[in-house]
Write a protein that holds these residues in place. Structure first.
Motif, PDB file in Angstrom:
ATOM      1  N   CYS A 192      33.095  -5.391 -10.037  1.00 36.85           N
ATOM      2  CA  CYS A 192      34.160  -5.972  -9.229  1.00 36.85           C
ATOM      3  C   CYS A 192      34.631  -4.915  -8.233  1.00 36.85           C
ATOM      4  O   CYS A 192      34.896  -3.776  -8.618  1.00 36.85           O
ATOM      5  N   THR A 193      34.703  -5.295  -6.955  1.00 35.04           N
ATOM      6  CA  THR A 193      35.162  -4.375  -5.914  1.00 35.04           C
ATOM      7  C   THR A 193      36.157  -5.084  -5.009  1.00 35.04           C
ATOM      8  O   THR A 193      36.215  -6.314  -4.984  1.00 35.04           O
ATOM      9  N   ALA A 194      36.901  -4.310  -4.261  1.00 37.52           N
ATOM     10  CA  ALA A 194      37.867  -4.885  -3.323  1.00 37.52           C
ATOM     11  C   ALA A 194      37.138  -5.464  -2.115  1.00 37.52           C
ATOM     12  O   ALA A 194      36.077  -4.987  -1.735  1.00 37.52           O
ATOM     13  N   GLN A 195      37.735  -6.472  -1.521  1.00 40.94           N
ATOM     14  CA  GLN A 195      37.186  -7.037  -0.286  1.00 40.94           C
ATOM     15  C   GLN A 195      37.619  -6.165   0.889  1.00 40.94           C
ATOM     16  O   GLN A 195      38.596  -5.434   0.798  1.00 40.94           O
ATOM     17  N   THR A 196      36.892  -6.273   1.993  1.00 39.76           N
ATOM     18  CA  THR A 196      37.256  -5.530   3.192  1.00 39.76           C
ATOM     19  C   THR A 196      38.483  -6.167   3.840  1.00 39.76           C
ATOM     20  O   THR A 196      38.935  -7.234   3.422  1.00 39.76           O
ATOM     21  N   VAL A 197      38.982  -5.532   4.877  1.00 40.94           N
ATOM     22  CA  VAL A 197      40.127  -6.056   5.626  1.00 40.94           C
ATOM     23  C   VAL A 197      39.815  -7.456   6.166  1.00 40.94           C
ATOM     24  O   VAL A 197      40.687  -8.293   6.311  1.00 40.94           O
ATOM     25  N   PHE A 198      38.533  -7.704   6.440  1.00 40.41           N
ATOM     26  CA  PHE A 198      38.117  -8.999   6.991  1.00 40.41           C
ATOM     27  C   PHE A 198      37.699  -9.978   5.902  1.00 40.41           C
ATOM     28  O   PHE A 198      36.977 -10.935   6.158  1.00 40.41           O
ATOM     29  N   GLN A 199      38.135  -9.717   4.660  1.00 40.85           N
ATOM     30  CA  GLN A 199      37.866 -10.589   3.514  1.00 40.85           C
ATOM     31  C   GLN A 199      36.375 -10.766   3.239  1.00 40.85           C
ATOM     32  O   GLN A 199      35.902 -11.853   2.942  1.00 40.85           O
ATOM     33  N   GLN A 200      35.615  -9.685   3.353  1.00 41.38           N
ATOM     34  CA  GLN A 200      34.181  -9.723   3.080  1.00 41.38           C
ATOM     35  C   GLN A 200      33.872  -8.885   1.848  1.00 41.38           C
ATOM     36  O   GLN A 200      34.566  -7.916   1.551  1.00 41.38           O
ATOM     37  N   CYS A 201      32.807  -9.278   1.150  1.00 38.96           N
ATOM     38  CA  CYS A 201      32.300  -8.499   0.025  1.00 38.96           C
ATOM     39  C   CYS A 201      31.062  -7.762   0.512  1.00 38.96           C
ATOM     40  O   CYS A 201      30.051  -8.388   0.814  1.00 38.96           O
ATOM     41  N   LEU A 202      31.155  -6.448   0.608  1.00 38.90           N
ATOM     42  CA  LEU A 202      30.028  -5.678   1.124  1.00 38.90           C
ATOM     43  C   LEU A 202      29.354  -4.909  -0.005  1.00 38.90           C
ATOM     44  O   LEU A 202      30.003  -4.133  -0.705  1.00 38.90           O
TER      45      LEU A 202
END
Length: 157
Positions: free
Chosen positions: A60-70
């Motif tokens: 589990c990781t945080a999403q980017t500022v643009f709400q993407q999972c990278l």
């Protein structure tokens, strides 16, 4: 009649419990914290389950500022099979072998494959840095040669 009323009352008391148990079951599955192992996005509080290293295990990781999972991408020099595996989005052959590696793009953001230097043996123009693969004489094999002439053409030496 009294027993039927009690039975109905008992059933009504039990009905709300089943959905609550079901919701708690799903809440437990969908609330993994950042850094915990996961298999799908829905398991994580952040809705983001991706690889974060060469290890294929997802976390589990945080999403980017643009709400993407990278997902983690391979840096330059790592073996790759596809452009999408690399941070640079450039996966090319970088020597005489057939193995491909992540490589930096040019200053013009081009992903250029490795090409043979002048005087190396070749079969096609596209194999050479000079983009010029010709026979030097009738009996010799094809070689990469520098372009020549005023208009820099692929001419025999």
């Amino acid at each position: 009649m009294a027993s039927a009323g009690r039975l109905l009352l008992l059933l009504l008391c039990l009905l709300p419990v089943a959905p609550v148990l079901t919701i708690k079951k799903y809440q437990h599955l969908s609330h993994k914290s950042i850094g915990e192992p996961c298999e799908t996005h829905s398991e994580c509080q952040s809705d983001c389950c991706v690889t974060n290293s060469l290890n294929p295990q997802k976390f589990c990781t945080a999403q980017t500022v643009f709400q993407q999972c990278l997902s983690w991408k391979k840096p330059n020099g790592y073996i790759c099979k596809d452009h999408l595996e690399c941070q640079s989005k450039c996966c090319v052959v970088n020597n005489y072998g057939v193995q491909t590696y992540c490589k930096a793009k040019t200053i013009f953001l081009q992903c250029l494959p490795w090409r043979k230097p002048n005087w190396d043996y070749c079969n096609y123009h596209s194999e050479c840095r000079s983009k010029c693969c010709i026979r030097l004489n009738e009996l010799s094999p094809n070689r990469c040669v520098p372009q020549s002439g005023i208009l820099l053409q692929c001419l025999p030496w």
